[in-house]
Motif scaffolding. Structure first.
Motif, mmCIF file in Angstrom:
data_model
loop_
_atom_site.group_PDB
_atom_site.id
_atom_site.type_symbol
_atom_site.label_atom_id
_atom_site.label_comp_id
_atom_site.label_asym_id
_atom_site.label_seq_id
_atom_site.Cartn_x
_atom_site.Cartn_y
_atom_site.Cartn_z
ATOM 1 N N LYS A 80 45.217 29.100 29.417
ATOM 2 C CA LYS A 80 43.777 29.905 29.148
ATOM 3 C C LYS A 80 43.935 31.475 29.508
ATOM 4 O O LYS A 80 43.365 32.016 28.483
ATOM 5 C CB LYS A 80 42.789 29.033 29.849
ATOM 6 C CG LYS A 80 41.416 29.506 29.616
ATOM 7 C CD LYS A 80 40.368 28.920 30.781
ATOM 8 C CE LYS A 80 39.169 29.254 30.460
ATOM 9 N NZ LYS A 80 37.961 28.630 31.380
ATOM 10 N N ARG A 81 44.471 31.774 30.539
ATOM 11 C CA ARG A 81 44.501 33.139 30.861
ATOM 12 C C ARG A 81 45.226 33.802 29.646
ATOM 13 O O ARG A 81 45.174 35.148 29.638
ATOM 14 C CB ARG A 81 44.963 33.563 32.044
ATOM 15 C CG ARG A 81 44.059 33.004 33.282
ATOM 16 C CD ARG A 81 44.456 33.162 34.549
ATOM 17 N NE ARG A 81 43.700 33.327 35.736
ATOM 18 C CZ ARG A 81 43.883 33.350 36.850
ATOM 19 N NH1 ARG A 81 45.261 33.440 37.346
ATOM 20 N NH2 ARG A 81 43.068 33.083 37.938
ATOM 21 N N SER A 82 46.209 33.066 29.358
ATOM 22 C CA SER A 82 47.056 33.915 28.153
ATOM 23 C C SER A 82 46.543 34.485 27.018
ATOM 24 O O SER A 82 46.989 35.158 26.268
ATOM 25 C CB SER A 82 48.434 33.316 27.967
ATOM 26 O OG SER A 82 48.183 31.949 27.176
ATOM 27 N N ASP A 136 50.086 36.100 41.218
ATOM 28 C CA ASP A 136 48.872 35.792 40.745
ATOM 29 C C ASP A 136 47.682 36.556 41.836
ATOM 30 O O ASP A 136 46.906 37.133 41.475
ATOM 31 C CB ASP A 136 48.583 34.185 40.736
ATOM 32 C CG ASP A 136 47.290 33.744 40.001
ATOM 33 O OD1 ASP A 136 46.546 34.651 39.606
ATOM 34 O OD2 ASP A 136 47.228 32.535 40.155
ATOM 35 N N TRP A 151 41.855 38.382 32.824
ATOM 36 C CA TRP A 151 40.786 37.419 33.454
ATOM 37 C C TRP A 151 39.819 38.265 34.480
ATOM 38 O O TRP A 151 39.146 37.766 35.214
ATOM 39 C CB TRP A 151 41.487 36.242 34.153
ATOM 40 C CG TRP A 151 42.716 36.477 35.054
ATOM 41 C CD1 TRP A 151 42.460 36.452 36.270
ATOM 42 C CD2 TRP A 151 43.862 36.605 34.674
ATOM 43 N NE1 TRP A 151 43.849 36.688 36.831
ATOM 44 C CE2 TRP A 151 44.791 36.789 35.730
ATOM 45 C CE3 TRP A 151 44.763 36.604 33.222
ATOM 46 C CZ2 TRP A 151 46.132 36.931 35.791
ATOM 47 C CZ3 TRP A 151 46.080 36.773 33.586
ATOM 48 C CH2 TRP A 151 46.843 36.725 34.713
ATOM 49 N N SER A 169 45.023 39.085 40.523
ATOM 50 C CA SER A 169 43.648 38.804 40.241
ATOM 51 C C SER A 169 42.782 39.689 41.174
ATOM 52 O O SER A 169 41.494 39.772 40.823
ATOM 53 C CB SER A 169 43.788 37.216 40.654
ATOM 54 O OG SER A 169 44.475 36.628 39.787
ATOM 55 N N GLY A 223 50.190 35.132 30.738
ATOM 56 C CA GLY A 223 48.877 34.298 31.744
ATOM 57 C C GLY A 223 49.974 34.266 33.179
ATOM 58 O O GLY A 223 50.989 33.616 33.218
ATOM 59 N N GLU A 256 45.423 26.860 33.660
ATOM 60 C CA GLU A 256 44.801 28.035 33.879
ATOM 61 C C GLU A 256 45.813 29.049 33.554
ATOM 62 O O GLU A 256 45.239 30.176 32.698
ATOM 63 C CB GLU A 256 44.731 28.168 35.625
ATOM 64 C CG GLU A 256 43.855 29.739 36.021
ATOM 65 C CD GLU A 256 43.706 29.694 37.616
ATOM 66 O OE1 GLU A 256 42.764 29.738 37.831
ATOM 67 O OE2 GLU A 256 45.056 29.544 38.224
ATOM 68 N N GLY A 272 48.791 31.430 36.479
ATOM 69 C CA GLY A 272 47.846 30.431 37.152
ATOM 70 C C GLY A 272 48.405 29.909 38.504
ATOM 71 O O GLY A 272 49.638 29.601 38.801
#
Length: 347
Positions: A64-66, A307, A345, A311, A10, A61, A12
């Motif tokens: 959570k993304r992990s 990121d 994500w 993303s 992840g 973030e 963030g």
């Protein structure tokens, strides 16, 4: 150091709103002649949002993304370059209290712009040392909007922005693989970032404003008058090439295999002539266009760029990204990341 057994699960970021150079010129903050000279677009400005608060948002973030839980984190490393809060207090515990709880070891790292590279190297060693350790959370955050820092004029060829970044390292899996991380130093250049300043009392205790441009210029003037004084910068440029080559060798790839490169968010001239020219890479393969709009955001430049690229889909599965930084010391650091599959994500 080879790190083929380390993965990124992840990433963030916290990026506040950008103040453009045109707005800064109108307000009398930025020299009008520097707009064309440096071709920078602006700086992210956090206002009253503290660095630890930004760090917590970026960390939340990333975790959570992990796809994992905060309780699975075994190590927290917090990199910073500027004041974080009250003296006698450390910012990593703010993130620990509000996100991780009591399991993880939490440490602060003061390694200037290279802080996240040092954090990666230390985290890899920590996770490898004990089989039961699996995950580490690395965070960087700074808010420079304080009376002793003029973000628009204090640096030679860069504007200072505010931001936070975070990534989760995992020993088992991830959307990207960390292939290598390498660092080196030219210790005789230690004075560059402090030249003309007394070591004691510290400037922040006596109200001295930070001016990296003046320090660097004074160091260079002295170097020109001393026998062998000008040898420092050739050594630094040689080290840049050496560290990047070592990092690529340890990753098992060559420069032709590098899809994108992220470095410090500096002016176009510095980016092209001092860094990309040494590496033999064109500006189009760098993250300069993105970085010029957010400013030099301390130790977060490269991770925020990573990121951004994953993303937005600008890094695809199979692509390699070279992360590179020069910081006080003078230290040079480099890392190579391979994207294995699209970041979860993005879906």
């Amino acid at each position: 150091m080879q790190t083929h057994d380390m993965f990124i699960t992840g990433v963030g970021s916290y990026l506040p709103q950008t103040v453009t150079v045109e707005q800064a010129v109108e307000q009398g903050l930025y020299p009008p002649d520097a707009v064309e000279e440096h071709q920078l677009g602006g700086a992210a400005v956090a206002g009253d949002v503290s660095a630890p608060e930004m760090a917590l948002m970026a960390a939340e973030e990333a975790v959570k993304r992990s796809g994992g839980s905060p309780e699975e984190i075994d190590l927290l490393l917090y990199a910073d370059t500027w004041h974080q809060g009250p003296d006698g207090w450390q910012p990593q515990y703010y993130v620990q209290r509000h996100l991780l709880g009591d399991k993880a070891l939490g440490l602060e790292i003061r390694q200037g712009c290279n802080g996240m590279f040092s954090a990666i190297e230390l985290a890899a060693g920590h996770l490898r040392a004990v089989p039961e350790r699996r995950r580490a959370l690395l965070v960087a955050s700074d808010n420079y909007g304080t009376p002793l820092m003029d973000r628009w004029r204090s640096g030679p060829g860069f504007i200072i922005g505010d931001a936070a970044s975070a990534l989760v390292l995992d020993k088992e899996h991830g959307f990207a693989q960390l292939l290598s991380v390498t660092s080196g130093i030219v210790s005789e250049s230690e004075e560059v970032h402090r030249y003309g300043e007394e070591l004691f009392p510290p400037g922040c205790t006596s109200g001295r404003e930070v001016d990296f441009a003046a320090r660097s210029a004074a160091f260079n003037r002295r170097a020109l008058t001393e026998a062998g004084g000008t040898r420092v910068w050739p050594k630094v440029h040689q080290l840049i090439g050496d560290i990047v080559r070592q990092s690529l060798d340890e990753a098992g790839i060559g420069l032709d295999d590098v899809t994108r490169v992220a470095m410090m968010n500096h002016s176009r001239e510095i980016t092209e002539q001092r860094f990309l020219a040494v590496l033999g890479l064109p500006l189009s393969r760098s993250t300069w266009e993105f970085g010029r709009m957010v400013g030099h955001i301390g130790a977060s430049d490269q991770i925020v760029s990573l990121d951004h690229l994953v993303s937005t889909g600008e890094l695809a599965p199979g692509d390699h990204m070279l992360l590179f930084s020069v910081g006080p010391g003078i230290t040079v650091s480099s890392a190579v990341v391979k994207v294995l599959h699209d970041a979860p994500w993005r879906a």
